[in-house]
Design a protein around this motif. Structure first.
Motif, mmCIF file in Angstrom:
data_model
loop_
_atom_site.group_PDB
_atom_site.id
_atom_site.type_symbol
_atom_site.label_atom_id
_atom_site.label_comp_id
_atom_site.label_asym_id
_atom_site.label_seq_id
_atom_site.Cartn_x
_atom_site.Cartn_y
_atom_site.Cartn_z
ATOM 1 N N ALA A 279 -5.868 2.824 0.916
ATOM 2 C CA ALA A 279 -4.636 2.802 0.123
ATOM 3 C C ALA A 279 -3.470 2.230 0.931
ATOM 4 O O ALA A 279 -2.660 1.450 0.412
ATOM 5 N N VAL A 280 -3.382 2.602 2.207
ATOM 6 C CA VAL A 280 -2.324 2.066 3.076
ATOM 7 C C VAL A 280 -2.479 0.558 3.228
ATOM 8 O O VAL A 280 -1.497 -0.193 3.196
ATOM 9 N N PHE B 58 0.407 -5.589 -0.304
ATOM 10 C CA PHE B 58 1.301 -5.815 -1.437
ATOM 11 C C PHE B 58 2.724 -6.087 -0.948
ATOM 12 O O PHE B 58 3.382 -7.050 -1.383
ATOM 13 N N VAL B 59 3.207 -5.251 -0.020
ATOM 14 C CA VAL B 59 4.552 -5.445 0.531
ATOM 15 C C VAL B 59 4.634 -6.766 1.287
ATOM 16 O O VAL B 59 5.626 -7.496 1.184
ATOM 17 N N ALA B 60 3.572 -7.083 2.041
ATOM 18 C CA ALA B 60 3.561 -8.339 2.802
ATOM 19 C C ALA B 60 3.651 -9.541 1.880
ATOM 20 O O ALA B 60 4.352 -10.525 2.181
ATOM 21 N N GLN B 61 2.954 -9.482 0.746
ATOM 22 C CA GLN B 61 2.995 -10.596 -0.208
ATOM 23 C C GLN B 61 4.375 -10.730 -0.842
ATOM 24 O O GLN B 61 4.872 -11.849 -1.039
ATOM 25 N N ILE B 62 5.010 -9.590 -1.148
ATOM 26 C CA ILE B 62 6.361 -9.627 -1.719
ATOM 27 C C ILE B 62 7.342 -10.242 -0.722
ATOM 28 O O ILE B 62 8.171 -11.092 -1.078
ATOM 29 N N VAL B 63 7.249 -9.821 0.535
ATOM 30 C CA VAL B 63 8.129 -10.370 1.569
ATOM 31 C C VAL B 63 7.871 -11.862 1.756
ATOM 32 O O VAL B 63 8.807 -12.659 1.904
ATOM 33 N N PHE B 64 6.594 -12.250 1.737
ATOM 34 C CA PHE B 64 6.243 -13.668 1.888
ATOM 35 C C PHE B 64 6.883 -14.510 0.788
ATOM 36 O O PHE B 64 7.519 -15.544 1.058
ATOM 37 N N THR C 198 0.644 -2.807 9.129
ATOM 38 C CA THR C 198 -0.150 -2.101 8.123
ATOM 39 C C THR C 198 -1.517 -1.722 8.665
ATOM 40 O O THR C 198 -1.995 -0.598 8.448
ATOM 41 N N VAL C 199 -2.161 -2.645 9.365
ATOM 42 C CA VAL C 199 -3.482 -2.349 9.948
ATOM 43 C C VAL C 199 -3.381 -1.203 10.946
ATOM 44 O O VAL C 199 -4.242 -0.314 10.986
ATOM 45 N N SER C 200 -2.314 -1.195 11.737
ATOM 46 C CA SER C 200 -2.117 -0.110 12.699
ATOM 47 C C SER C 200 -1.952 1.238 11.992
ATOM 48 O O SER C 200 -2.557 2.245 12.392
ATOM 49 N N SER D 299 -3.037 1.931 9.001
ATOM 50 C CA SER D 299 -4.306 2.230 8.348
ATOM 51 C C SER D 299 -5.294 2.862 9.320
ATOM 52 O O SER D 299 -5.984 3.835 8.989
ATOM 53 N N ILE D 300 -5.359 2.333 10.529
ATOM 54 C CA ILE D 300 -6.256 2.905 11.535
ATOM 55 C C ILE D 300 -5.814 4.310 11.917
ATOM 56 O O ILE D 300 -6.642 5.194 12.170
ATOM 57 N N THR D 301 -4.506 4.545 11.912
ATOM 58 C CA THR D 301 -3.989 5.879 12.232
ATOM 59 C C THR D 301 -4.482 6.920 11.235
ATOM 60 O O THR D 301 -4.715 8.080 11.597
ATOM 61 N N GLN D 302 -4.651 6.533 9.968
ATOM 62 C CA GLN D 302 -5.147 7.462 8.946
ATOM 63 C C GLN D 302 -6.554 7.957 9.259
ATOM 64 O O GLN D 302 -6.969 9.006 8.785
ATOM 65 N N LEU D 303 -7.288 7.203 10.078
ATOM 66 C CA LEU D 303 -8.656 7.585 10.452
ATOM 67 C C LEU D 303 -8.681 8.453 11.704
ATOM 68 O O LEU D 303 -9.748 8.695 12.271
ATOM 69 N N ASP D 304 -7.481 8.907 12.137
ATOM 70 C CA ASP D 304 -7.352 9.749 13.339
ATOM 71 C C ASP D 304 -7.850 9.027 14.588
ATOM 72 O O ASP D 304 -8.448 9.631 15.487
ATOM 73 N N ILE D 305 -7.616 7.709 14.627
ATOM 74 C CA ILE D 305 -7.957 6.913 15.801
ATOM 75 C C ILE D 305 -6.674 6.617 16.560
ATOM 76 O O ILE D 305 -5.665 6.214 15.970
ATOM 77 N N ASP D 306 -6.698 6.822 17.852
ATOM 78 C CA ASP D 306 -5.517 6.608 18.674
ATOM 79 C C ASP D 306 -5.230 5.115 18.811
ATOM 80 O O ASP D 306 -6.047 4.363 19.344
ATOM 81 N N VAL D 307 -4.093 4.699 18.304
ATOM 82 C CA VAL D 307 -3.716 3.277 18.356
ATOM 83 C C VAL D 307 -2.428 3.095 19.164
ATOM 84 O O VAL D 307 -1.716 2.121 18.973
#
Length: 274
Positions: free
Chosen positions: A128-129, A135-141, A171-173, A175-183
């Motif tokens: 979802a993130v 979506f936000v990136a496309q709007i900004v673009f 966003t990718v960062s 998103s990875i945080t939602q998986l409880d992965i240390d970024v």
């Protein structure tokens, strides 16, 4: 005497095994029924969600974000609605599988499945993130590209691509945080990179392209003051304003020859508008 003891022990062992089989068989049947029910329910949920997402235009929305072209480049023949429907239906199937393993007393496997069941909501949150971020990136673009076009910046698309890329990385960062992965290390690296790019751009605009920046700013003011087709006269140049570019403007004379002059020259000198 020894033969009777051996026979009794063999009989006792067989009876023990038979008793365990008879005792285990009902649990096995119930577990299989649970699995069949889970498979049926998850299949129904998967088909229902896939059709519902297609009807509300979920795939169309993702395709506008560029997901369709990305999947084609990866040679993956799957749609966004199928991914979401599969994840949610798998979640329900794993719940029934967890119940079946508990019935059979397989606590080790049950613990592994339980961990996977708890991980799936995190995976959905991460997805979802990603969708919201794209979506936000496309709007900004689109916004940056349109704004650059309106102000006459020729390299507006490149600026828009950079803005979209930064948002996608963030966003990718997240998103990875939602998986409880240390970024934290990735975040530090991206902070340094973005800061370096910003500093380089600031130095470039402030020193290397100072004159060009002045021309671009002058072009913005000129577009507010004049329109394409205006008959103007500045110093010894007379004609029709044909182009107001990013750094220079063009005036078409009566003989249809074009004269290119810097935007700052047109802004700094007296212009007679006829």
């Amino acid at each position: 005497m020894d033969t009777e003891n051996i026979t009794d022990k063999a009989y006792s062992g067989l009876m023990t095994v038979w008793h365990k089989v008879v005792t285990f068989l009902p649990d096995l049947i119930v577990a299989i029924l649970f699995l069949l029910a889970g498979w049926l329910i998850s299949t129904i949920i998967k088909n229902f969600l896939n059709k519902s997402l297609i009807k509300i235009g979920f795939n169309t929305f993702l395709n506008k974000l560029g997901l369709d072209s990305l999947l084609k480049k990866m040679d993956v023949a799957i749609t966004g609605s199928q991914v979401v429907a599969s994840l949610i239906s798998t979640f329900f199937l794993l719940i029934f599988l967890l119940a079946a393993l508990d019935i059979l007393g397989l606590t080790v496997l049950s613990g592994l499945i339980d961990t996977l069941v708890l991980f799936l909501p995190k995976l959905l949150a991460s997805l979802a993130v990603l969708i919201c971020g794209f979506f936000v990136a496309q709007i900004v673009f689109n916004g940056v590209k349109i704004a650059a076009k309106n102000t006459g910046i020729d390299y507006g698309r490149s600026v828009a691509e950079v803005c979209r890329g930064i948002i996608i990385v963030i966003t990718v960062s997240l998103s990875i945080t939602q998986l409880d992965i240390d970024v934290s290390l990735l975040n530090n690296i991206m902070t340094v990179l973005i800061g370096s790019v910003g500093l380089a751009a600031a130095i470039s605009l402030g020193i290397g392209t100072k004159a060009m920046a002045q021309e671009i700013v002058a072009g913005v003011y000129l577009r507010e003051m004049y329109q394409i087709g205006d008959a103007i006269e500045v110093t010894d140049i007379k004609g029709t304003l044909a182009v107001i570019g990013s750094v220079a403007s063009k005036i078409m004379a009566a003989d249809e020859s074009l004269t290119t002059i810097p935007n700052t020259f047109l802004l700094a000198n007296k212009v007679i508008k006829q």
